[in-house]
Design an enzyme around this catalytic site. Structure first.
Site, PDB file in Angstrom:
ATOM      1  N   ASP A  74      50.029  19.958  12.451  1.00 36.32           N
ATOM      2  CA  ASP A  74      50.434  18.576  12.731  1.00 36.32           C
ATOM      3  C   ASP A  74      49.160  17.740  12.867  1.00 36.32           C
ATOM      4  O   ASP A  74      48.206  18.171  13.512  1.00 36.32           O
ATOM      5  CB  ASP A  74      51.231  18.540  14.042  1.00 36.32           C
ATOM      6  N   GLY A  81      46.194  20.620   8.089  1.00 34.69           N
ATOM      7  CA  GLY A  81      46.933  21.801   8.525  1.00 34.69           C
ATOM      8  C   GLY A  81      47.749  21.469   9.774  1.00 34.69           C
ATOM      9  O   GLY A  81      47.353  20.635  10.585  1.00 34.69           O
ATOM     10  N   LYS A  85      36.586  21.552   6.881  1.00 34.80           N
ATOM     11  CA  LYS A  85      35.550  21.816   7.874  1.00 34.80           C
ATOM     12  C   LYS A  85      35.647  23.272   8.272  1.00 34.80           C
ATOM     13  O   LYS A  85      36.720  23.793   8.450  1.00 34.80           O
ATOM     14  CB  LYS A  85      35.776  20.935   9.102  1.00 34.80           C
ATOM     15  N   ILE A  99      47.904  17.101  16.507  1.00 33.64           N
ATOM     16  CA  ILE A  99      47.620  18.190  17.455  1.00 33.64           C
ATOM     17  C   ILE A  99      46.323  18.853  17.014  1.00 33.64           C
ATOM     18  O   ILE A  99      46.269  19.518  15.973  1.00 33.64           O
ATOM     19  CB  ILE A  99      48.785  19.202  17.518  1.00 33.64           C
ATOM     20  N   ASP A 110      42.179  19.655   3.787  1.00 31.08           N
ATOM     21  CA  ASP A 110      41.389  20.478   4.699  1.00 31.08           C
ATOM     22  C   ASP A 110      41.358  21.936   4.280  1.00 31.08           C
ATOM     23  O   ASP A 110      42.191  22.355   3.488  1.00 31.08           O
ATOM     24  CB  ASP A 110      42.076  20.459   6.063  1.00 31.08           C
ATOM     25  N   MET A 170      41.773  27.599  18.047  1.00 25.30           N
ATOM     26  CA  MET A 170      40.327  27.726  17.826  1.00 25.30           C
ATOM     27  C   MET A 170      39.655  28.592  18.883  1.00 25.30           C
ATOM     28  O   MET A 170      38.560  28.298  19.337  1.00 25.30           O
ATOM     29  CB  MET A 170      39.666  26.333  17.814  1.00 25.30           C
ATOM     30  N   PRO A 189      51.583  25.198   9.055  1.00 22.62           N
ATOM     31  CA  PRO A 189      50.620  26.280   9.283  1.00 22.62           C
ATOM     32  C   PRO A 189      50.305  27.130   8.055  1.00 22.62           C
ATOM     33  O   PRO A 189      49.444  27.996   8.127  1.00 22.62           O
ATOM     34  CB  PRO A 189      51.301  27.118  10.360  1.00 22.62           C
ATOM     35  N   SER A 214      81.721  33.177 -32.035  1.00 24.81           N
ATOM     36  CA  SER A 214      81.704  32.168 -30.972  1.00 24.81           C
ATOM     37  C   SER A 214      80.296  31.981 -30.379  1.00 24.81           C
ATOM     38  O   SER A 214      79.918  30.865 -29.989  1.00 24.81           O
ATOM     39  CB  SER A 214      82.701  32.537 -29.879  1.00 24.81           C
ATOM     40  N   VAL A 215      79.507  33.062 -30.326  1.00 27.75           N
ATOM     41  CA  VAL A 215      78.131  32.934 -29.791  1.00 27.75           C
ATOM     42  C   VAL A 215      77.307  32.057 -30.734  1.00 27.75           C
ATOM     43  O   VAL A 215      76.592  31.137 -30.309  1.00 27.75           O
ATOM     44  CB  VAL A 215      77.487  34.333 -29.632  1.00 27.75           C
ATOM     45  N   THR A 253      53.237  22.485  13.896  1.00 30.59           N
ATOM     46  CA  THR A 253      51.930  22.882  14.406  1.00 30.59           C
ATOM     47  C   THR A 253      51.816  24.405  14.449  1.00 30.59           C
ATOM     48  O   THR A 253      52.828  25.126  14.492  1.00 30.59           O
ATOM     49  CB  THR A 253      51.706  22.251  15.798  1.00 30.59           C
ATOM     50  N   ALA A 254      50.563  24.892  14.437  1.00 32.31           N
ATOM     51  CA  ALA A 254      50.327  26.342  14.390  1.00 32.31           C
ATOM     52  C   ALA A 254      51.054  27.058  15.526  1.00 32.31           C
ATOM     53  O   ALA A 254      51.597  28.144  15.334  1.00 32.31           O
ATOM     54  CB  ALA A 254      48.828  26.618  14.448  1.00 32.31           C
TER      55      ALA A 254
HETATM   56  C1  LIG Z   1      41.463  22.166  13.937  1.00 32.71           C
HETATM   57  S1  LIG Z   1      42.845  23.046  14.536  1.00 32.71           S
HETATM   58  C2  LIG Z   1      44.109  22.243  13.662  1.00 32.71           C
HETATM   59  C3  LIG Z   1      45.442  22.472  14.266  1.00 32.71           C
HETATM   60  C4  LIG Z   1      46.542  21.842  13.471  1.00 32.71           C
HETATM   61  N1  LIG Z   1      46.444  20.421  13.474  1.00 32.71           N
HETATM   62  C5  LIG Z   1      47.927  22.275  13.968  1.00 32.71           C
HETATM   63  O1  LIG Z   1      48.692  21.431  14.435  1.00 32.71           O
HETATM   64  O2  LIG Z   1      48.238  23.463  13.828  1.00 32.71           O
HETATM   65  C6  LIG Z   1      42.663  24.561  13.701  1.00 32.71           C
HETATM   66  C7  LIG Z   1      43.196  25.749  14.477  1.00 32.71           C
HETATM   67  O3  LIG Z   1      44.609  25.828  14.371  1.00 32.71           O
HETATM   68  C8  LIG Z   1      45.005  27.172  14.436  1.00 32.71           C
HETATM   69  N2  LIG Z   1      45.748  27.492  13.223  1.00 32.71           N
HETATM   70  C9  LIG Z   1      46.122  26.643  12.267  1.00 32.71           C
HETATM   71  N3  LIG Z   1      46.862  27.263  11.332  1.00 32.71           N
HETATM   72  C10 LIG Z   1      46.950  28.532  11.717  1.00 32.71           C
HETATM   73  C11 LIG Z   1      47.587  29.685  11.176  1.00 32.71           C
HETATM   74  N4  LIG Z   1      48.291  29.631  10.038  1.00 32.71           N
HETATM   75  N5  LIG Z   1      47.471  30.869  11.839  1.00 32.71           N
HETATM   76  C12 LIG Z   1      46.784  30.929  12.981  1.00 32.71           C
HETATM   77  N6  LIG Z   1      46.170  29.895  13.538  1.00 32.71           N
HETATM   78  C13 LIG Z   1      46.253  28.700  12.926  1.00 32.71           C
HETATM   79  C14 LIG Z   1      43.746  28.009  14.574  1.00 32.71           C
HETATM   80  O4  LIG Z   1      43.527  28.211  15.935  1.00 32.71           O
HETATM   81  C15 LIG Z   1      42.718  27.086  13.985  1.00 32.71           C
HETATM   82  O5  LIG Z   1      41.423  27.394  14.452  1.00 32.71           O
END
Ligand SMILES: C[S@@+](CC[C@H](N)C(=O)[O-])C[C@H]1O[C@@H](n2cnc3c(N)ncnc32)[C@H](O)[C@@H]1O
Length: 463
Positions: A301, A299, A268, A304, A246, A381, A223, A22-23, A329-330
């Site tokens: 949102d 990264g 950046k 934000i 990014d 940041m 994130p 059968s196989v 967002t982070a």
């Molecule tokens: C230019 S801002 C961008 C933020 C991004 N638009 C957000 O909504 O998360 C970059 C900063 O987000 C934070 N960040 C983003 N992803 C991160 C992660 N996975 N862990 C810790 N901090 C994070 C840090 O403070 C980083 O310097």
């Protein structure tokens, strides 16, 4: 990759199956579907095999010479010795051989197959877990309507015509994507082939006279953990011709974009702007004006601390179509994965997101307001300015033992979390050698981590 996947044309090709139980019958049926010329060698031949028909049957013990001339050999006997002899004979002649349920003797393995001929999907776990491959196949089976094969046949019929009308590969791809995902595909699924055909001809006539229209998708990639992408983000990433990304967009997320899309890095880093913001804005517009669909991956949102607003302003000025896809967002991602609720009935009734970016050694924030109790502050940041942040909060009324957490690479398997107080955090962060990206959370909610932490990435331990 343990095994290289490929699709073999076996039409009218001689294939040998040793064994006829059968196989073996299941393997013979598969070969039969592929149009192979099948010879079966077995001491006993089951009714299952006889029932398949159109086979050359040799009821006899296997001999090494039986493999001569075969393009493919399958051994499906329950006799280990025979299986070994078959594998040896095939290998000696350089013929691909599969011994059922015996990966050590195989030079190729069978994938789990989703058959929507002419569309075929093959899934393999590389022999590591055939059950996992089968479970995945079940998921794919349910996600892909049976009529997909009809759609593929329909597309095939128009392939040359579309190629003649739209010689540009990019435009052709966009055309096909809209046909295969839109109302024309629905007509095919509903078996209304004539209507589908005239709709396709109309679209083709309209499309050949128009110049291509590009579009930008401003996508929040979250994130870091790819599982945190939204469905929409994923869908648009897989459509885009170009991905502009990014530094914060992880390699795993980038992997999920269309494989043949151009990938442009415009990341950046602090004090090291590899591409000025205005140039990024201009690049997005330029690519869209060339008719490309551009996924601008950012990264977290895009709205934000992401300068997403500036990017779409330029697009708007130039009349370029765009969509914005929000991301996690982070603050939300890192707080969840660190086990720190940003608000809590007993701790914080509000939460403020601020940037801790240092400018001339200072951070321009309303410290008095940030130092008031019953709130959570999330600082993006803020790593370089951590000293200034902790000092300013204490100077404006926060107790020196006010809780603070710092999360590095939150939500990823490299996540590290350090908790402490405003007075001891700068020295501890330096000692633990934290590096960007990091997110700072200030407030008594941080103390909840002790009982709520749930994410323990294997790659790191808490600092
Ligand atoms: C230019 S801002 C961008 C933020 C991004 N638009 C957000 O909504 O998360 C970059 C900063 O987000 C934070 N960040 C983003 N992803 C991160 C992660 N996975 N862990 C810790 N901090 C994070 C840090 O403070 C980083 O310097």
């Amino acid at each position: 990759m343990e095994y290289f996947p490929l699709f073999l044309n076996l039409k009218n090709q001689p294939c040998l199956v040793v064994g006829a139980g059968s196989v073996a019958a299941r393997k013979i049926e598969l070969l039969h579907k592929a149009g192979a010329r099948i010879t079966v060698v077995a001491v006993e031949i089951s009714a299952d095999v006889i029932g398949i028909g159109d086979l050359e049957l040799h009821q006899k013990p296997f001999a090494a010479a039986d493999v001569d001339g075969a393009r493919l050999v399958i051994s499906a006997t329950n006799d280990r010795r025979t299986n070994e002899v078959v594998a040896k004979a095939a290998n000696a002649r350089g013929i691909p051989v599969n011994v059922v349920d015996n990966p050590d003797l195989c030079s190729f393995i069978f994938p789990a197959i989703v058959d929507r001929s002419p569309l075929t999907i093959a899934i393999s776990s590389g022999g590591v877990s055939p059950v996992l491959a089968r479970l995945l196949r079940a998921k794919v089976e349910t996600a892909i309507p049976a009529a997909y094969g009809r759609l593929a046949t329909f597309a095939e019929r128009f392939r040359q015509t579309v190629k003649q009308h739209l010689p540009d590969t990019n435009r052709r791809r966009i055309f096909w994507e809209s046909v295969l995902q839109g109302p024309i595909a629905e007509l095919v699924f509903a078996d209304r082939i004539d209507e589908a055909e005239s709709r396709l001809n109309e679209s083709l006539a309209a499309d050949s006279t128009q110049s291509p229209r590009g579009e930008v998708y401003l996508i929040g990639a979250g994130p870091g953990d790819p599982d945190l992408l939204t469905f929409r983000a994923l869908r648009l990433m897989q459509q885009a011709d170009v991905v502009v990304y990014d530094r914060l967009v992880s390699a795993e997320i980038l992997e999920m974009a269309r494989r043949d899309a151009d990938k442009i890095y415009v990341g950046k880093q602090r004090n090291n702007h590899s591409l000025p913001q205005e140039d990024i804005n201009a690049l997005l517009a330029q690519l869209a004006l060339q008719g490309k669909r551009v996924a601008r991956l950012k990264g977290g949102d895009p709205f934000i601390f992401g300068r997403g607003g500036e990017e779409i302003e330029t697009l708007m000025q130039q009349g370029i179509q765009f969509q914005v896809v929000p991301g996690i967002t982070a603050a939300a991602g890192c707080a969840s994965y660190a086990g720190i609720p940003l608000t809590h009935r007993d701790h914080a009734q509000s939460c403020t997101f601020v940037t801790g970016h240092l400018k001339d050694g200072n951070i321009n924030l309303n410290w008095r307001q940030l130092a008031t109790p019953n709130q959570t502050i999330v600082i993006y940041m803020g790593l370089v300015g951590l000293d200034v942040i902790c000092r300013s909060l204490i100077e404006h009324g926060c107790p020196p033992d006010h809780p603070i957490a710092i999360v590095q690479q939150g939500t990823t398997r490299h996540q590290r979390v350090l908790t402490g107080t405003l007075s001891d955090m700068p020295a501890r962060v330096e000692a633990a050698e934290f590096k960007a990206p990091t997110l700072i959370i200030v407030g008594s909610v941080v103390t909840l981590r002790e009982k709520l932490q749930w994410f323990h990435p294997a790659a790191t331990r808490d600092a």
